[in-house]
Enzyme design. Structure first.
Site, PDB file in Angstrom:
ATOM      1  N   GLU A  46      -1.693  18.031 -13.306  1.00  0.00           N
ATOM      2  CA  GLU A  46      -2.950  18.282 -14.022  1.00  0.00           C
ATOM      3  C   GLU A  46      -3.799  19.316 -13.292  1.00  0.00           C
ATOM      4  O   GLU A  46      -4.426  20.182 -13.910  1.00  0.00           O
ATOM      5  CB  GLU A  46      -3.776  16.979 -14.143  1.00  0.00           C
ATOM      6  N   CYS A  69      -3.791  10.031 -12.551  1.00  0.00           N
ATOM      7  CA  CYS A  69      -4.053   9.040 -11.493  1.00  0.00           C
ATOM      8  C   CYS A  69      -5.550   8.930 -11.238  1.00  0.00           C
ATOM      9  O   CYS A  69      -6.323   9.835 -11.520  1.00  0.00           O
ATOM     10  CB  CYS A  69      -3.312   9.415 -10.216  1.00  0.00           C
ATOM     11  N   CYS A  78      -6.857  12.763 -10.136  1.00  0.00           N
ATOM     12  CA  CYS A  78      -6.809  13.747 -11.227  1.00  0.00           C
ATOM     13  C   CYS A  78      -7.927  13.486 -12.226  1.00  0.00           C
ATOM     14  O   CYS A  78      -8.381  14.403 -12.905  1.00  0.00           O
ATOM     15  CB  CYS A  78      -5.455  13.684 -11.931  1.00  0.00           C
ATOM     16  N   ALA A 157      48.496   6.339  -6.736  1.00  0.00           N
ATOM     17  CA  ALA A 157      49.186   5.285  -5.986  1.00  0.00           C
ATOM     18  C   ALA A 157      49.368   5.671  -4.522  1.00  0.00           C
ATOM     19  O   ALA A 157      49.262   4.827  -3.626  1.00  0.00           O
ATOM     20  CB  ALA A 157      50.531   4.996  -6.646  1.00  0.00           C
ATOM     21  N   SER A 161      42.616  11.019  -4.242  1.00  0.00           N
ATOM     22  CA  SER A 161      41.648  10.969  -5.353  1.00  0.00           C
ATOM     23  C   SER A 161      40.940  12.299  -5.499  1.00  0.00           C
ATOM     24  O   SER A 161      40.124  12.478  -6.387  1.00  0.00           O
ATOM     25  CB  SER A 161      40.635   9.848  -5.140  1.00  0.00           C
ATOM     26  N   TRP A 163      41.425  16.185  -6.370  1.00  0.00           N
ATOM     27  CA  TRP A 163      40.293  15.933  -7.238  1.00  0.00           C
ATOM     28  C   TRP A 163      40.792  15.413  -8.573  1.00  0.00           C
ATOM     29  O   TRP A 163      41.639  16.042  -9.191  1.00  0.00           O
ATOM     30  CB  TRP A 163      39.474  17.193  -7.442  1.00  0.00           C
ATOM     31  N   ARG A 177      23.781  14.138  -6.945  1.00  0.00           N
ATOM     32  CA  ARG A 177      23.423  13.884  -5.542  1.00  0.00           C
ATOM     33  C   ARG A 177      22.085  14.525  -5.182  1.00  0.00           C
ATOM     34  O   ARG A 177      21.279  13.943  -4.458  1.00  0.00           O
ATOM     35  CB  ARG A 177      24.480  14.487  -4.621  1.00  0.00           C
ATOM     36  N   ARG A 200      26.460  20.397  -2.339  1.00  0.00           N
ATOM     37  CA  ARG A 200      26.978  21.754  -2.119  1.00  0.00           C
ATOM     38  C   ARG A 200      27.038  22.461  -3.473  1.00  0.00           C
ATOM     39  O   ARG A 200      27.998  22.323  -4.213  1.00  0.00           O
ATOM     40  CB  ARG A 200      28.357  21.696  -1.442  1.00  0.00           C
TER      41      ARG A 200
HETATM   42  N1  LIG Z   1      37.424   8.393  -7.922  1.00  0.00           N
HETATM   43  C1  LIG Z   1      36.303   8.073  -7.330  1.00  0.00           C
HETATM   44  O1  LIG Z   1      35.199   8.239  -7.890  1.00  0.00           O
HETATM   45  C2  LIG Z   1      36.329   7.531  -5.938  1.00  0.00           C
HETATM   46  C3  LIG Z   1      35.137   7.429  -5.215  1.00  0.00           C
HETATM   47  C4  LIG Z   1      35.170   6.884  -3.945  1.00  0.00           C
HETATM   48  C5  LIG Z   1      36.381   6.439  -3.434  1.00  0.00           C
HETATM   49  N2  LIG Z   1      37.515   6.576  -4.149  1.00  0.00           N
HETATM   50  C6  LIG Z   1      38.781   6.081  -3.604  1.00  0.00           C
HETATM   51  O2  LIG Z   1      38.619   4.706  -3.347  1.00  0.00           O
HETATM   52  C7  LIG Z   1      39.443   4.333  -2.258  1.00  0.00           C
HETATM   53  C8  LIG Z   1      38.605   3.554  -1.271  1.00  0.00           C
HETATM   54  O3  LIG Z   1      38.161   2.386  -1.901  1.00  0.00           O
HETATM   55  P1  LIG Z   1      38.225   0.987  -1.146  1.00  0.00           P
HETATM   56  O4  LIG Z   1      37.931  -0.070  -2.148  1.00  0.00           O
HETATM   57  O5  LIG Z   1      39.502   0.923  -0.402  1.00  0.00           O
HETATM   58  O6  LIG Z   1      37.091   1.139  -0.057  1.00  0.00           O
HETATM   59  P2  LIG Z   1      35.506   1.190  -0.135  1.00  0.00           P
HETATM   60  O7  LIG Z   1      34.995   0.373  -1.253  1.00  0.00           O
HETATM   61  O8  LIG Z   1      35.076   2.604  -0.014  1.00  0.00           O
HETATM   62  O9  LIG Z   1      35.152   0.514   1.250  1.00  0.00           O
HETATM   63  C9  LIG Z   1      35.516  -0.830   1.431  1.00  0.00           C
HETATM   64  C10 LIG Z   1      34.980  -1.298   2.752  1.00  0.00           C
HETATM   65  O10 LIG Z   1      33.565  -1.286   2.711  1.00  0.00           O
HETATM   66  C11 LIG Z   1      33.098  -2.231   3.649  1.00  0.00           C
HETATM   67  N3  LIG Z   1      31.949  -2.959   3.135  1.00  0.00           N
HETATM   68  C12 LIG Z   1      30.741  -3.051   3.725  1.00  0.00           C
HETATM   69  N4  LIG Z   1      29.929  -3.812   3.043  1.00  0.00           N
HETATM   70  C13 LIG Z   1      30.600  -4.251   1.983  1.00  0.00           C
HETATM   71  C14 LIG Z   1      30.277  -5.109   0.924  1.00  0.00           C
HETATM   72  N5  LIG Z   1      29.073  -5.667   0.803  1.00  0.00           N
HETATM   73  N6  LIG Z   1      31.230  -5.351   0.004  1.00  0.00           N
HETATM   74  C15 LIG Z   1      32.451  -4.779   0.085  1.00  0.00           C
HETATM   75  N7  LIG Z   1      32.808  -3.959   1.093  1.00  0.00           N
HETATM   76  C16 LIG Z   1      31.891  -3.709   2.046  1.00  0.00           C
HETATM   77  C17 LIG Z   1      34.256  -3.184   3.887  1.00  0.00           C
HETATM   78  O11 LIG Z   1      34.628  -3.067   5.246  1.00  0.00           O
HETATM   79  P3  LIG Z   1      33.913  -4.087   6.279  1.00  0.00           P
HETATM   80  O12 LIG Z   1      34.362  -5.455   5.876  1.00  0.00           O
HETATM   81  O13 LIG Z   1      34.373  -3.649   7.600  1.00  0.00           O
HETATM   82  O14 LIG Z   1      32.443  -3.914   6.080  1.00  0.00           O
HETATM   83  C18 LIG Z   1      35.376  -2.714   3.015  1.00  0.00           C
HETATM   84  O15 LIG Z   1      36.631  -2.773   3.642  1.00  0.00           O
HETATM   85  C19 LIG Z   1      40.003   5.619  -1.702  1.00  0.00           C
HETATM   86  O16 LIG Z   1      41.331   5.767  -2.167  1.00  0.00           O
HETATM   87  C20 LIG Z   1      39.134   6.690  -2.288  1.00  0.00           C
HETATM   88  O17 LIG Z   1      39.856   7.883  -2.461  1.00  0.00           O
HETATM   89  C21 LIG Z   1      37.516   7.100  -5.386  1.00  0.00           C
END
Ligand SMILES: NC(=O)c1ccc[n+]([C@@H]2O[C@H](COP(=O)([O-])OP(=O)(O)OC[C@H]3O[C@@H](n4cnc5c(N)ncnc54)[C@H](OP(=O)(O)O)[C@@H]3O)[C@@H](O)[C@H]2O)c1
Length: 329
Positions: A46, A69, A78, A157, A161, A163, A177, A200
């Site tokens: 404003e 406000c 304001c 598998a 991931s 891209w 972000r 980025r």
């Molecule tokens: N396509 C996409 O958008 C995308 C995005 C991100 C990741 N990814 C893929 O996802 C995979 C990783 O996923 P992920 O499930 O293995 O790992 P994650 O969810 O990234 O991390 C899991 C870890 O987070 C920690 N954590 C801390 N606080 C937590 C809570 N409250 N609840 C659950 N976990 C907690 C745990 O370790 P602690 O027990 O030591 O705390 C757990 O082992 C990779 O392959 C990555 O490439 C894909």
């Protein structure tokens, strides 16, 4: 008001913890001034618009996306500026819920200014969803974002991931972000992908969100990974989600984006801490051995599954972007 909403958008990513606000001033059928809130601590929309209008503000109509406000924050109220300029009418889109700042409409009305609130209310409330949510809930607005294949997989598998989605969707992810105060990932994602978690974009010189790594067992090393660089601040968190949310709020974080992986996303959803879901769907199939979107305990029945409200579906390059809100919102 459409113009005021477009102006407000110019501040996105820079006004936290303040709202986005845009303002235009109309005298007769002429637009005599406009402005927006550029950054926290900076002038309110404003005030910028009143300065642009100068003497033409006398007897004018001020159209603004948020109720003006009525308090001394980092800048004076304001309402004072509007009254000093002698405006005749104020049209606002939505009330200011901030307890200290509220009361602007009442004060203006008491001084003889005509005030209407509610024009394009839904659009304005959506634009300021982070601010309005924070005022109501007292915790950051949490966006969960994931990139998935057509069959709902987030990594192949063999683990890759990067891209899944194309360059346009990835650029969109960087814009998302840029608009939040923090980015949250689990240790699994950091160890698998070594992401930098920064904005980025070509020519981007805004602030970088706080990087938050959830790592209760301390598996993420203190050096050697991209999250350890100086490009942004990193918070390593070894406690639960409730305390994390409180800590983020105390640090001034008003919006956070959870970027995975499967365990962390499931944990946020199960704790009912996701306020908005953004799913980028890539047109490919990764098969049953690939990593699913969610990992962890989950209700087994269809009747126990919550049905999210689909807000929009957009084509972004070769991918689709789905934006959803929790049931009932
Ligand atoms: N396509 C996409 O958008 C995308 C995005 C991100 C990741 N990814 C893929 O996802 C995979 C990783 O996923 P992920 O499930 O293995 O790992 P994650 O969810 O990234 O991390 C899991 C870890 O987070 C920690 N954590 C801390 N606080 C937590 C809570 N409250 N609840 C659950 N976990 C907690 C745990 O370790 P602690 O027990 O030591 O705390 C757990 O082992 C990779 O392959 C990555 O490439 C894909």
């Amino acid at each position: 008001m459409r113009r005021a909403l477009a102006l407000a958008e110019c501040g996105r990513g820079r006004t936290s913890p303040n709202p986005l606000v845009g303002c235009v001033i109309v005298s007769g059928d002429r637009l005599v001034g406009e402005g927006w809130h550029e950054r926290a601590g900076g002038e309110h929309a404003e005030v910028v618009a009143l300065r642009a209008a100068g003497e033409a503000a006398r007897g004018s109509t001020v159209v603004v996306t948020l109720e003006p406000c009525n308090h001394y924050g980092r800048t004076p109220p304001c309402t004072d500026a509007l009254l000093a300029a002698g405006v005749a009418r104020v049209v606002a889109a939505v009330e200011d819920p901030h307890p200290a700042a509220a009361g602007g409409a009442e004060r203006l009305r008491a001084a003889g200014v005509e005030v209407d609130i509610g024009l394009r209310r839904d659009e304005a409330a959506r634009q300021n969803e982070v601010f309005l949510h924070g005022e109501a809930a007292g915790r950051p607005f949490v966006v969960a974002k994931a990139a998935v294949s057509l069959d709902g997989r987030i990594a192949a598998a063999e683990g890759s991931s990067q891209w899944l989605t194309g360059p346009d969707a990835r650029a969109e992810a960087h814009r998302l972000r840029a608009a939040v105060d923090a980015v949250v990932v689990g240790s699994g994602t950091v160890l698998a992908d070594d992401p930098q978690l920064t904005v980025r974009l070509p020519g981007y010189n805004g602030r970088q969100p706080l990087r938050v790594v959830l790592d209760r067992r301390g598996r993420v090393p203190a050096s050697g990974l991209r999250i350890c660089d100086d490009a942004a601040e990193t918070l390593r968190w070894d406690q639960g989600l409730d305390t994390l949310v409180k800590e983020l709020w105390a640090r001034g974080v008003r919006s956070a984006m959870v970027e995975g992986g499967a365990q962390v996303l499931a944990a946020f959803l199960q704790a009912d801490l996701v306020d908005k879901l953004i799913v980028h769907v890539a047109p490919l199939l990764l098969g049953p051995d690939a990593k699913p979107l969610l990992d962890g305990p989950w209700p087994a029945s269809l009747s126990g599954a919550r049905r999210w409200r689909l807000d929009s579906v957009e084509h972004v390059g070769a991918d689709a972007v789905l934006t959803l809100y929790p049931p009932g919102e």
